[in-house]
Design an enzyme around this catalytic site. Structure first.
Site, short mmCIF file in Angstrom:
data_model
loop_
_atom_site.label_atom_id
_atom_site.label_comp_id
_atom_site.label_asym_id
_atom_site.label_seq_id
_atom_site.Cartn_x
_atom_site.Cartn_y
_atom_site.Cartn_z
N GLU A 1 0.83 -1.21 0.00
CA GLU A 1 0.00 0.00 0.00
C GLU A 1 0.86 1.26 0.00
O GLU A 1 0.57 2.23 -0.70
CB GLU A 1 -0.94 0.02 1.22
CG GLU A 1 -1.88 1.20 1.18
CD GLU A 1 -2.76 1.34 2.40
OE1 GLU A 1 -3.12 2.49 2.74
OE2 GLU A 1 -3.08 0.32 3.04
N ASN B 1 -2.63 -4.74 9.20
CA ASN B 1 -3.68 -4.46 10.18
C ASN B 1 -3.76 -5.55 11.25
O ASN B 1 -4.06 -5.27 12.41
CB ASN B 1 -5.03 -4.22 9.50
CG ASN B 1 -5.70 -5.49 9.03
OD1 ASN B 1 -6.41 -6.14 9.77
ND2 ASN B 1 -5.49 -5.85 7.77
#
Length: 317
Positions: free
Chosen positions: A131, A230
């Protein structure tokens, strides 16, 4: 022989977020539309169980576009890609579908808007994460400076302290990111931030659920992959919130039962790319060893849904 009692604090929300759900659906719909093989640049989401399941259906996972034949469709992962990737696909006249999470795309748009206004970008993120690579790749080299820690802020060499903006990776620790933002604002008072927080709703909600239950738990297990940002943040949040033992497990077979000897309560959650079937597998493993009571810990309700790209909606209309 009777089993010892155990309370499982089960986090809600947990597991798949809307962006992950959409990305997996995109691969499945592409296979339905074009047949196998469909190529996917990078793991569609960071979960081995999910990736292996899609591979069995005919998805081929590659790291770079040049590993894909020009006559087969290619899908870009949920993490997003640098601008150079779709440009290269178009140059080769390839059919491609972008499965970038809309909340990551929002960060890309923010970065471009700030650059168009003449601002240099600071990105809060993890070096090497897909990302981060994708977001930094929205702008020319040197236009985005990466910071990973509060300490990095002190050594930032910027072009003009009065012409700065920041964006963040969507899967960071909310608390850690707040500390870095505070350091940026202290050193660069004119720095501009996003209109709305970049850290996505799912990351925030899963961290809040862990914070709520961690003090009640002797141990915390996070179901997720070791390359899932995450999921790793959930382990850190749990430890910081007062849970003495917090561990990441991909599947029930990864549980270290010796480390859990004597526990009376355990918290279970799952990262945003971990399917519920793996959570159930972990709960069943505890049921084999304990007399289990499951206590849901609900801190938010999620009803977010993202549409798949139009090219695939047309295919199934």
């Amino acid at each position: 022989m009777s089993k010892p009692d155990l309370t499982i604090h089960l986090a809600a929300p947990r597991g798949f977020c809307a962006g992950v759900d959409r990305a997996i659906k995109i691969v499945e719909m592409a296979l339905d539309k074009w047949g196998a093989p469909v190529f996917v640049r990078h793991e569609i989401v960071h979960n081995k169980f999910v990736v292996d399941g899609l591979r069995e259906k005919g998805a081929v996972f590659v790291e770079e576009l040049d590993e894909c034949p020009p006559d087969r469709p290619v899908i870009f992962s949920a993490h997003g890609v640098p601008k150079s990737v779709p440009a290269a696909a178009e140059a080769r006249e390839m059919v491609y579908v972008d499965a970038t999470c809309p909340l990551v795309s929002k960060v890309h748009i923010e970065a471009q808007r700030h650059a168009d206004n003449g601002l240099q970008m600071v990105m809060i993120g993890h070096a090497g994460h897909p990302e981060t690579i994708g977001t930094m790749g929205q702008l020319p080299e040197g236009e985005v400076l990466l910071v990973e820690t509060v300490e990095d802020v002190a050594t930032l060499d910027v072009r003009d302290p009065a012409r700065l903006a920041y964006v963040t990776q969507t899967t960071l620790s909310v608390d850690d990111t707040a500390d870095i933002v505070a350091a940026l604002q202290e050193r660069f008072p004119a720095i501009q931030g996003p209109h709305k927080e970049d850290i996505c709703y799912a990351t925030t909600n899963r961290q809040e659920a862990v914070k709520a239950m961690a003090p009640e738990c002797d141990a915390l297990l996070v179901v997720g992959a070791p390359n899932s940002s995450n999921s790793k943040r959930l382990v850190e949040v749990g430890a910081r919130a007062g849970c003495a033992y917090a561990q990441l497990v991909q599947r029930a077979g990864d549980i270290d039962w010796r480390a859990l000897d004597g526990i009376r309560s355990v918290g279970i959650t799952a990262g945003a790319s971990a399917p519920e079937v793996l959570v159930n597998e972990v709960i069943d493993a505890f049921r084999d060893r304990f007399d289990v009571t499951v206590k849901p810990v609900v801190t938010a309700e999620e009803n977010v849904e993202f549409k798949v790209p139009r090219v695939l909606r047309m295919a199934t209309a």
